[in-house]
Motif scaffolding. Structure first.
Motif, short mmCIF file in Angstrom:
data_model
loop_
_atom_site.label_atom_id
_atom_site.label_comp_id
_atom_site.label_asym_id
_atom_site.label_seq_id
_atom_site.Cartn_x
_atom_site.Cartn_y
_atom_site.Cartn_z
N LEU A 259 39.03 30.73 36.95
CA LEU A 259 39.96 31.78 36.49
C LEU A 259 39.45 33.23 36.92
CD1 LEU A 259 42.45 32.41 35.14
CD2 LEU A 259 41.40 32.77 33.00
N ASP A 260 38.19 33.31 36.73
CA ASP A 260 37.50 34.63 37.27
C ASP A 260 37.99 34.91 38.59
OD1 ASP A 260 34.69 33.36 38.93
OD2 ASP A 260 35.59 32.23 37.20
N ALA A 261 38.19 33.87 39.47
CA ALA A 261 38.81 34.40 40.94
C ALA A 261 39.86 34.54 40.80
CB ALA A 261 38.25 33.28 41.68
N LEU A 262 40.79 33.80 40.08
CA LEU A 262 42.26 34.01 40.07
C LEU A 262 42.78 35.23 39.34
CD1 LEU A 262 43.68 30.31 39.91
CD2 LEU A 262 44.44 31.83 41.55
N GLY A 263 42.01 35.49 38.27
CA GLY A 263 42.59 36.40 37.36
C GLY A 263 41.38 37.47 37.22
N ALA A 264 40.32 38.05 38.12
CA ALA A 264 39.21 38.76 38.04
C ALA A 264 40.13 40.06 37.38
CB ALA A 264 38.80 38.89 39.32
N LYS A 265 39.01 40.79 36.85
CA LYS A 265 39.55 42.29 36.28
C LYS A 265 40.05 43.07 37.17
CE LYS A 265 36.17 42.28 32.43
NZ LYS A 265 35.00 42.88 31.74
N LEU A 274 45.02 40.77 45.43
CA LEU A 274 44.57 39.96 44.51
C LEU A 274 45.00 40.73 43.08
CD1 LEU A 274 42.94 37.68 43.52
CD2 LEU A 274 41.07 39.17 43.85
N ARG A 275 45.29 42.03 43.25
CA ARG A 275 45.77 42.67 41.88
C ARG A 275 47.20 42.46 41.81
NH1 ARG A 275 42.79 47.24 43.89
NH2 ARG A 275 44.86 48.04 44.60
N ASN A 276 47.86 42.14 42.80
CA ASN A 276 49.25 41.61 42.60
C ASN A 276 49.20 40.32 41.95
OD1 ASN A 276 50.03 44.22 43.52
ND2 ASN A 276 50.61 43.79 45.36
N THR A 277 48.48 39.66 42.56
CA THR A 277 48.54 38.19 42.05
C THR A 277 48.21 37.95 40.76
OG1 THR A 277 47.62 37.36 44.32
CG2 THR A 277 47.59 35.84 42.65
N VAL A 278 47.24 38.74 40.02
CA VAL A 278 46.83 38.86 38.86
C VAL A 278 48.21 39.26 37.69
CG1 VAL A 278 45.57 39.69 36.81
CG2 VAL A 278 44.52 39.23 39.04
N ASN A 279 49.08 40.20 38.39
CA ASN A 279 50.08 40.78 37.85
C ASN A 279 51.18 39.73 37.71
OD1 ASN A 279 48.99 43.32 37.42
ND2 ASN A 279 49.95 44.21 39.35
N VAL A 307 36.89 37.79 33.52
CA VAL A 307 38.34 37.64 33.53
C VAL A 307 39.06 38.82 33.00
CG1 VAL A 307 40.19 36.33 32.48
CG2 VAL A 307 38.15 35.01 33.33
N ASP A 308 40.22 39.31 33.73
CA ASP A 308 41.07 40.40 33.04
C ASP A 308 41.40 40.33 31.72
OD1 ASP A 308 42.68 42.74 34.75
OD2 ASP A 308 43.53 41.99 33.05
N LEU A 309 41.00 41.35 30.89
CA LEU A 309 41.25 41.20 29.53
C LEU A 309 42.89 40.95 29.21
CD1 LEU A 309 39.31 44.27 28.27
CD2 LEU A 309 38.46 41.73 28.20
N ALA A 310 43.77 41.30 30.04
CA ALA A 310 45.29 41.03 29.48
C ALA A 310 45.53 39.74 29.66
CB ALA A 310 45.97 41.82 30.75
N LEU A 311 44.87 38.91 30.32
CA LEU A 311 44.92 37.45 30.48
C LEU A 311 44.56 36.78 29.08
CD1 LEU A 311 43.62 36.30 33.94
CD2 LEU A 311 46.01 36.10 33.07
N ARG A 312 43.86 37.57 28.25
CA ARG A 312 43.37 36.85 26.90
C ARG A 312 43.94 37.48 25.78
NH1 ARG A 312 36.82 36.28 27.18
NH2 ARG A 312 37.50 35.08 25.46
#
Length: 437
Positions: A259-265, A274-279, A307-312
């Motif tokens: 997840l740190d690759a798929l949802g990196a900060k 990659l930012r758009n993918t996290v969004n 991992v991006d904080l928004a995912l948690r």
């Protein structure tokens, strides 16, 4: 009738040079003249498989099958009309029964170009990219481009040891899913997200598959290579298709590996795609525009602090579970599994379990592999096969350094100085209990 010496010699020559078409046709001619009709048809059939349009092979097949050899038809003379331009001759001889010929050689010559290869075979052409369906899934027919694994027989009981992990999974994730009446009574939605974190090689993926088995749910495994695309917009579309497929196949577990690759900060991400993918992942987790009922999201990472904080945030991957190196019962189960199919003698499994404290599951597999390699090389040198002994396993365990040590060196600093909101309290408890602080 036995073959003549000439035919036997020609057979040997054809076996040595199977692509020599004139040689094979000469053998077929001799077989036909000698009355060996079936053998002649077989040789001509092989020749036609190599050169379907060869006139000599066609003529010989026509003769073998009882038809007339190809011959040029005489054009009728007509004084009052000008001669027509010459037309190309048909490759099929006039009067020859091709249907009967095909039946005769069926099974001798493999079918060639009768139908396009089935999708998924090595020679099958790639289908053009289909337009998006109404739900944006990219599949108007309802089929999926993602590999959806059907529920397997794997259960949490198949995971050796790790009882604390199983108990927390049961309380936080599985029990509400197994009791629909209680879930409705307390207004619990049939959805959820759980983040598994811990050292590499400790079975996070295996546990995710076991959870899917416990739920009787389909399973989709997703990594960054499955989603990220060089073309603008395709990564977001791929992420949406993952969840669209899971909604169609519900109940379904979506496993987000690394997840740190798929949802990196996003604050540290320079790549706009990659930012758009996290969004897009955040949007899918929220179920914006769709209902995620029956879609369970499990994620795994070795570095949850990346991992991006928004995912948690609550409602997304709001529950975390620390997956530690295997405990004593788990180590015993892992070692027993990896040694079960190998020739061993006088192995004290209890002693081996004791000295491998702190080893990951991958480390334990490496110990068994190294011990087997040592015994194999020794057998090759001496010329006498010997069993894998305790000395081989002890030497391998001594030579291999636990891969979890580097992870704990980093995790210790995070747990001590960046434990915002008690996120890593369970990690701190483990470090204190095992004297790693």
């Amino acid at each position: 009738m036995p073959d003549s010496p000439l035919i036997r010699s020609l057979r040997s020559a054809v076996d040595a040079a199977p692509r020599d078409l004139p040689l094979r046709l000469h053998l077929a001619q001799l077989l036909l003249d000698a009355g060996h009709l079936d053998a002649a048809v077989g040789e001509v059939a092989v020749a036609l498989s190599q050169a379907p349009a060869d006139p000599a092979a066609r003529a010989l097949m026509a003769r073998a099958m009882g038809g007339a050899a190809p011959a040029a038809a005489e054009a009728p003379a007509a004084a009052e009309t000008p001669a027509a331009p010459p037309q190309p001759q048909s490759p099929r001889p006039a009067g020859f029964d091709w249907a009967a010929a095909e039946e005769e050689v069926e099974g001798v010559v493999p079918t060639r170009f009768v139908a396009p290869p089935a999708p998924g075979t090595p020679d099958a052409p790639r289908a053009p990219e289909a337009p998006l369906a109404a739900d944006g899934s990219g599949d108007p027919g309802g089929a999926s481009a993602w590999d959806v694994e059907a529920p397997e027989g794997l259960r949490l009981a198949d995971v050796g040891g790790m009882q604390e992990v199983k108990d927390r999974l049961e309380a936080a994730f599985l029990a509400p899913m197994r009791n629909p009446e209680l879930r409705r009574l307390y207004g619990k939605s049939l959805r959820g997200g759980l983040l598994l974190y811990g050292p590499p090689g400790c079975g996070k993926t295996f546990i995710a598959r076991a959870v899917a088995g416990e739920l009787g749910a389909n399973f989709i495994s997703v990594s960054i290579s499955d989603v990220l695309d060089m073309w603008i917009g395709n990564s977001e579309r791929n992420m949406h298709e993952v969840f669209a497929t899971a909604r169609r196949k519900a109940p379904c577990v979506v496993f987000l590996d690394e997840l740190d690759a798929l949802g990196a900060k996003r604050s540290r991400t320079q790549h706009g795609g990659l930012r758009n993918t996290v969004n897009q992942l955040l949007t899918e987790l929220d179920g914006v525009g769709d209902v995620n009922e029956g879609v369970f999201v499990l994620a795994a990472t070795n570095v949850p602090w990346d991992v991006d904080l928004a995912l948690r945030r609550p409602g997304r991957l709001d529950r975390t579970l620390l997956v530690l190196p295997p405990d004593r019962p788990a180590r015993e189960a892992i070692l027993r599994y990896h040694l079960s199919q190998r020739p061993i003698a006088s192995v004290d499994l209890g002693k081996l379990v004791k000295i491998t404290d702190g080893f990951s599951g991958a480390d334990l597999a490496h110990v068994c592999e190294s011990a087997a390699e040592s015994a194999l090389l020794d057998s090759a040198r001496t010329g006498s096969v010997r069993m894998i002994g305790m000395a081989d396993l002890l030497a391998a365990a001594k030579a291999i350094r636990p891969s979890t040590e580097a992870w704990f060196a980093t995790a210790r600093n995070v747990a001590m100085f960046a434990n915002d909101g008690g996120t890593y309290d369970d990690l701190l408890t483990y470090l204190r209990k095992n004297g790693k602080l």
